[in-house]
Design a protein around this motif. Structure first.
Motif, PDB file in Angstrom:
ATOM      1  N   ALA A 232      38.726  35.977  34.476  1.00  0.00           N
ATOM      2  CA  ALA A 232      37.943  37.157  34.856  1.00  0.00           C
ATOM      3  C   ALA A 232      38.713  38.080  35.785  1.00  0.00           C
ATOM      4  O   ALA A 232      38.360  39.257  35.926  1.00  0.00           O
ATOM      5  CB  ALA A 232      36.642  36.725  35.523  1.00  0.00           C
ATOM      6  N   LEU A 233      39.766  37.576  36.430  1.00  0.00           N
ATOM      7  CA  LEU A 233      40.521  38.381  37.392  1.00  0.00           C
ATOM      8  C   LEU A 233      41.806  38.950  36.812  1.00  0.00           C
ATOM      9  O   LEU A 233      42.530  39.673  37.501  1.00  0.00           O
ATOM     10  CB  LEU A 233      40.854  37.530  38.629  1.00  0.00           C
ATOM     11  N   LEU A 234      42.089  38.646  35.561  1.00  0.00           N
ATOM     12  CA  LEU A 234      43.292  39.158  34.912  1.00  0.00           C
ATOM     13  C   LEU A 234      42.991  40.503  34.253  1.00  0.00           C
ATOM     14  O   LEU A 234      42.101  40.605  33.419  1.00  0.00           O
ATOM     15  CB  LEU A 234      43.806  38.171  33.872  1.00  0.00           C
ATOM     16  N   VAL A 235      43.760  41.520  34.633  1.00  0.00           N
ATOM     17  CA  VAL A 235      43.566  42.863  34.087  1.00  0.00           C
ATOM     18  C   VAL A 235      44.609  43.120  33.001  1.00  0.00           C
ATOM     19  O   VAL A 235      45.815  43.073  33.281  1.00  0.00           O
ATOM     20  CB  VAL A 235      43.713  43.929  35.194  1.00  0.00           C
ATOM     21  N   PRO A 236      44.207  43.377  31.748  1.00  0.00           N
ATOM     22  CA  PRO A 236      45.199  43.670  30.698  1.00  0.00           C
ATOM     23  C   PRO A 236      45.988  44.934  31.017  1.00  0.00           C
ATOM     24  O   PRO A 236      45.419  45.968  31.369  1.00  0.00           O
ATOM     25  CB  PRO A 236      44.325  43.861  29.448  1.00  0.00           C
ATOM     26  N   MET A 237      47.300  44.861  30.914  1.00  0.00           N
ATOM     27  CA  MET A 237      48.170  46.009  31.155  1.00  0.00           C
ATOM     28  C   MET A 237      48.636  46.658  29.862  1.00  0.00           C
ATOM     29  O   MET A 237      49.060  47.806  29.864  1.00  0.00           O
ATOM     30  CB  MET A 237      49.398  45.591  31.965  1.00  0.00           C
ATOM     31  N   GLY A 238      48.593  45.904  28.759  1.00  0.00           N
ATOM     32  CA  GLY A 238      49.084  46.429  27.491  1.00  0.00           C
ATOM     33  C   GLY A 238      50.250  45.605  26.975  1.00  0.00           C
ATOM     34  O   GLY A 238      50.584  44.549  27.512  1.00  0.00           O
ATOM     35  N   THR A 239      50.868  46.093  25.910  1.00  0.00           N
ATOM     36  CA  THR A 239      51.985  45.407  25.266  1.00  0.00           C
ATOM     37  C   THR A 239      53.268  46.202  25.504  1.00  0.00           C
ATOM     38  O   THR A 239      53.299  47.420  25.311  1.00  0.00           O
ATOM     39  CB  THR A 239      51.735  45.242  23.762  1.00  0.00           C
TER      40      THR A 239
ATOM     41  N   CYS B 242      35.585  47.572  34.862  1.00  0.00           N
ATOM     42  CA  CYS B 242      35.515  46.183  35.310  1.00  0.00           C
ATOM     43  C   CYS B 242      35.116  46.175  36.781  1.00  0.00           C
ATOM     44  O   CYS B 242      35.755  46.827  37.615  1.00  0.00           O
ATOM     45  CB  CYS B 242      36.871  45.505  35.133  1.00  0.00           C
ATOM     46  N   VAL B 243      34.058  45.437  37.110  1.00  0.00           N
ATOM     47  CA  VAL B 243      33.562  45.375  38.483  1.00  0.00           C
ATOM     48  C   VAL B 243      33.442  43.913  38.901  1.00  0.00           C
ATOM     49  O   VAL B 243      32.753  43.123  38.257  1.00  0.00           O
ATOM     50  CB  VAL B 243      32.191  46.058  38.632  1.00  0.00           C
TER      51      VAL B 243
ATOM     52  N   HIS C 155      32.239  39.999  36.957  1.00  0.00           N
ATOM     53  CA  HIS C 155      32.493  38.696  37.569  1.00  0.00           C
ATOM     54  C   HIS C 155      31.929  38.729  38.982  1.00  0.00           C
ATOM     55  O   HIS C 155      32.049  39.741  39.679  1.00  0.00           O
ATOM     56  CB  HIS C 155      33.998  38.413  37.605  1.00  0.00           C
ATOM     57  N   LEU C 156      31.320  37.629  39.410  1.00  0.00           N
ATOM     58  CA  LEU C 156      30.776  37.528  40.761  1.00  0.00           C
ATOM     59  C   LEU C 156      31.298  36.261  41.414  1.00  0.00           C
ATOM     60  O   LEU C 156      31.150  35.162  40.878  1.00  0.00           O
ATOM     61  CB  LEU C 156      29.242  37.491  40.729  1.00  0.00           C
ATOM     62  N   GLU C 157      31.940  36.427  42.570  1.00  0.00           N
ATOM     63  CA  GLU C 157      32.417  35.289  43.355  1.00  0.00           C
ATOM     64  C   GLU C 157      31.493  35.092  44.544  1.00  0.00           C
ATOM     65  O   GLU C 157      31.169  36.051  45.247  1.00  0.00           O
ATOM     66  CB  GLU C 157      33.845  35.508  43.842  1.00  0.00           C
ATOM     67  N   ILE C 158      31.100  33.855  44.792  1.00  0.00           N
ATOM     68  CA  ILE C 158      30.227  33.539  45.920  1.00  0.00           C
ATOM     69  C   ILE C 158      31.041  32.788  46.973  1.00  0.00           C
ATOM     70  O   ILE C 158      31.712  31.794  46.670  1.00  0.00           O
ATOM     71  CB  ILE C 158      29.027  32.696  45.463  1.00  0.00           C
ATOM     72  N   VAL C 159      31.003  33.297  48.207  1.00  0.00           N
ATOM     73  CA  VAL C 159      31.734  32.689  49.315  1.00  0.00           C
ATOM     74  C   VAL C 159      30.733  32.265  50.387  1.00  0.00           C
ATOM     75  O   VAL C 159      29.538  32.539  50.286  1.00  0.00           O
ATOM     76  CB  VAL C 159      32.781  33.663  49.887  1.00  0.00           C
ATOM     77  N   ASP C 160      31.248  31.618  51.440  1.00  0.00           N
ATOM     78  CA  ASP C 160      30.356  31.094  52.479  1.00  0.00           C
ATOM     79  C   ASP C 160      30.049  32.102  53.575  1.00  0.00           C
ATOM     80  O   ASP C 160      28.930  32.121  54.105  1.00  0.00           O
ATOM     81  CB  ASP C 160      30.972  29.835  53.106  1.00  0.00           C
ATOM     82  N   THR C 161      31.030  32.921  53.950  1.00  0.00           N
ATOM     83  CA  THR C 161      30.868  33.774  55.132  1.00  0.00           C
ATOM     84  C   THR C 161      31.286  35.211  54.854  1.00  0.00           C
ATOM     85  O   THR C 161      31.994  35.498  53.880  1.00  0.00           O
ATOM     86  CB  THR C 161      31.712  33.247  56.301  1.00  0.00           C
TER      87      THR C 161
END
Length: 319
Positions: A63-70, A192-193, A213-219
């Motif tokens: 989910a964190l990889l952004v396609p750049m192209g070929t 992409c958000v 994509h959503l990442e959940i952290v503690d603080t």
């Protein structure tokens, strides 16, 4: 004419200093991007995740990889062939450990490389990174909409503009206020958000349900650090105490040389009192005027991205 094409999948991993991770394989002299050839019926995305895990011990999140192209270039290690590379972009803090075919790893400044590079890097990708280094931005803004409707237009314009320019938006993960408006505009325009949000805010039911994509952290501290790891630049929309906290946290780190990423204030009218106060503090000798001058102030996305991509990092305060 090359006799054959070599198809590979690779990743451009960039750290907070703007350096790019490069690797040299055993028995070769030139550094290249982490990655390798695709196995049977394997997608480019799956191939790069597998290769980087096997050779560097890094687990990439798709989910964190952004396609750049070929990209195409003369193959570094196989005479008479071209390499055709599907590239992905990954801005994050990682600690590679050379394994399998990898002899050594090196973090390389694209503008001043200190190692011998394969043609793909030297002739094709690094020049593009130098010209357009910003591919992911952190958006700091309010969890409320405020009283001035102009601020909502700014949030919509920023979100839509980032999507149209293919720039990934990283923000605090909420569905409310200007932060939710900017995320909605980016998503509505095909962007992409990625949200980063503490568990207590998820429990309070303000997490955005429709993000890429959503990442959940503690603080809250972990939220700020994680957002910083994932981006190439910071953009501040109108907001309150939390927005100011995020702004000054990133700006102080920039002054200390902890990162080399531009910071922008989007919406000159809203930010004018803040800029005026900063200039007053510089006049009083508490802030370097050079550091105040590094802050970008913009009102349109085109103006913003031109300024972000042409920005030069200042000399750290204690250097």
């Amino acid at each position: 004419m090359p006799s054959s094409d070599i198809h590979v999948s690779a990743v451009v991993v960039r750290n907070s200093r703007g350096e790019v991770l490069c690797v040299r394989k055993k028995g070769t002299a030139l550094f290249q991007f982490p990655g390798g050839k695709l196995e049977f019926a394997e997608s480019s995305l799956d191939a790069v995740i597998r290769e980087v895990n096997e050779e560097l011990g890094i687990s990439l999140d798709a989910a964190l990889l952004v396609p750049m192209g070929t990209y195409r270039a003369v193959a570094a290690n196989e005479a008479g062939s071209d390499v055709v590379a599907d590239l992905f972009y990954f801005s994050d803090s990682v600690e590679p450990v050379a394994a399998a075919e990898i002899a050594e790893c090196e973090w390389v400044n694209p503008s001043v490389p200190n190692v011998k590079l394969a043609p793909l890097l030297k002739d094709e990708v690094f020049p593009e990174l130098i010209a357009n280094p910003v591919r992911s931005v952190a958006v700091f803004t309010g969890a409320s909409s405020g009283r001035n409707h102009t601020n909502a237009f700014l949030a919509d314009a920023l979100g839509a503009g980032l999507a149209e320019q293919g720039v990934r938006m990283i923000y605090g993960g909420g569905k409310v206020g200007l932060m939710g408006a900017a995320a909605d505009a980016c998503l509505a325009n095909g962007g992409c958000v990625i949200g980063v949000i503490p568990q207590n805010l998820v429990d309070g039911e303000i997490a955005h349900p429709g993000l890429s994509h959503l990442e959940i952290v503690d603080t809250m501290y972990q939220r700020k650090q994680r957002m910083s790891d994932l981006v190439d630049a910071y953009v501040c929309l109108p907001g309150g105490a939390g927005t100011l906290d995020e702004l000054f946290n990133a700006w102080t780190a920039q002054q200390l040389g902890l990162h080399r990423k531009p910071i922008a204030l989007f919406g000159s009218s809203f930010w004018a009192p803040t800029v005026s106060m900063l200039k007053h503090m510089a006049d009083e000798g508490f802030i370097r005027q050079d550091d105040v001058d590094t802050l970008i102030v913009a009102d349109t996305v085109d103006e913003l991205l031109v300024a972000l991509n042409s920005w030069a990092a200042p000399c750290p305060k204690w250097n």
